[in-house]
Design an enzyme around this catalytic site. Structure first.
Site, PDB file in Angstrom:
ATOM      1  N   HIS A 138       2.816 -12.945  -3.219  1.00 30.22           N
ATOM      2  CA  HIS A 138       2.111 -12.978  -4.508  1.00 30.22           C
ATOM      3  C   HIS A 138       2.338 -11.686  -5.292  1.00 30.22           C
ATOM      4  O   HIS A 138       2.613 -10.629  -4.727  1.00 30.22           O
ATOM      5  CB  HIS A 138       0.614 -13.291  -4.336  1.00 30.22           C
ATOM      6  N   GLU A 143      -0.848 -16.590  -6.663  1.00 29.13           N
ATOM      7  CA  GLU A 143      -0.661 -16.991  -5.272  1.00 29.13           C
ATOM      8  C   GLU A 143       0.393 -18.095  -5.140  1.00 29.13           C
ATOM      9  O   GLU A 143       0.609 -18.864  -6.072  1.00 29.13           O
ATOM     10  CB  GLU A 143      -1.995 -17.516  -4.719  1.00 29.13           C
TER      11      GLU A 143
HETATM   12  C1  GLP Z   1      -3.488  -7.461  -3.783  1.00 23.23           C
HETATM   13  C2  GLP Z   1      -3.385  -7.321  -5.321  1.00 23.23           C
HETATM   14  C3  GLP Z   1      -1.962  -7.135  -5.742  1.00 23.23           C
HETATM   15  C4  GLP Z   1      -1.301  -6.181  -4.783  1.00 23.23           C
HETATM   16  C5  GLP Z   1      -1.101  -6.872  -3.474  1.00 23.23           C
HETATM   17  C6  GLP Z   1      -0.601  -5.989  -2.356  1.00 23.23           C
HETATM   18  O1  GLP Z   1      -4.242  -8.538  -3.376  1.00 23.23           O
HETATM   19  N1  GLP Z   1      -3.970  -8.378  -6.075  1.00 23.23           N
HETATM   20  O2  GLP Z   1      -1.912  -6.705  -7.094  1.00 23.23           O
HETATM   21  O3  GLP Z   1      -0.050  -5.781  -5.267  1.00 23.23           O
HETATM   22  O4  GLP Z   1      -2.254  -7.588  -3.092  1.00 23.23           O
HETATM   23  O5  GLP Z   1      -1.599  -5.148  -1.901  1.00 23.23           O
HETATM   24  P1  GLP Z   1      -1.303  -3.922  -0.947  1.00 23.23           P
HETATM   25  O6  GLP Z   1      -0.561  -2.927  -1.739  1.00 23.23           O
HETATM   26  O7  GLP Z   1      -2.661  -3.436  -0.537  1.00 23.23           O
HETATM   27  O8  GLP Z   1      -0.526  -4.443   0.208  1.00 23.23           O
END
Ligand code: GLP
Length: 243
Positions: A138, A143
């Site tokens: 995503h 999603e």
């Molecule tokens: C989250 C956010 C995204 C983010 C992704 C990865 O749920 N909605 O914008 O880029 O998931 O998160 P992380 O960097 O903590 O792995």
């Protein structure tokens, strides 16, 4: 896609911070699209430390965050608004009026999404959109599924995504909202330039599918293949499964 690999996330963050600060100096009224999550923490740390040393003029910079949880907003634990204040905004001299955030507590969520689209358009569009990527492919909260939304919308969060965000709520999955507001795929793809960061081996499968796989709604990030100015910045772990 322009793929760049780095030895570790600190070198990646420092390289990107240098580029962003240079972009800010070339275009003081730059419009940035910003992500939250674990991935950009090192980048924000680097940017705020350079800003505190006084080299960065934030007075005209405008920002739009990618997403926010439904039911949460300014001051709420776990909100992306609180995250952004803690990680970046309260440490740099950005004008509050120039910070664009979705209000997850808005009474009319559809109207809030429409307001956001208009605000981005009124700002002249996003110059540089920064992104992370979910382990399921995503971007923002777009999603995987049968279909994707073009514009800013209310998104239903996958169980996997809610679990990945539990850290913001003291590890308590039951407190992670079930819905979020998110820029849509077209909102993201309209940015003039996109930079996606991915770090850690848990992202390697999603990264490989995004870059080497077909364009499919099952991997929302694969749509970045159609954009002409995308840079993907990877550490060793995240790039481990690339062809
Ligand atoms: C989250 C956010 C995204 C983010 C992704 C990865 O749920 N909605 O914008 O880029 O998931 O998160 P992380 O960097 O903590 O792995």
């Amino acid at each position: 896609m322009n793929i760049e690999r780095f030895d570790n996330e600190d070198v990646l963050a420092s390289t990107l911070a240098t580029r962003l600060i240079e972009a800010l100096s070339l275009k003081p009224r730059i419009v940035l699209g910003l992500p939250t999550g674990r991935t950009p923490v090192a980048l924000y740390r680097e940017i705020r430390s350079r800003s505190q040393r006084g080299h960065v003029d934030w007075s005209q910079v405008r920002t739009f965050n990618l997403d926010e949880f439904v039911g949460l907003g300014a001051g709420d634990e776990g909100s992306y608004c609180s995250y952004m204040q803690a990680e970046l905004f309260s440490h740099v001299r950005i004008e509050a009026i120039n910070i664009g955030m979705l209000d997850g507590r808005a009474a009319n969520l559809a109207a809030e999404c429409a307001r956001y689209e208009r605000a981005i358009e009124d700002a002249g569009g996003i110059d540089i959109q920064l992104l992370g990527i979910g382990a399921n492919g995503h971007i923002g909260f777009n999603e995987p599924g049968e279909a994707l939304e073009a514009e800013t919308h209310v998104a239903v969060l996958c169980a996997e995504t809610r679990a990945a965000n539990a850290g913001l709520f003291g590890g308590d999955l039951s407190r992670v909202p079930t819905h979020a507001l998110s820029m849509g795929m077209a909102t993201i793809l309209h940015a003039r330039e996109i930079v996606l960061m991915a770090t850690g081996a848990e992202k390697s499968a999603a990264v490989a599918e995004m870059i080497d796989g077909p364009i499919t709604t099952r991997v929302p990030a694969s749509f970045l293949q159609v954009h002409s100015r995308v840079t993907v910045m990877l550490d060793r772990g995240a790039g481990a499964r690339l062809a």
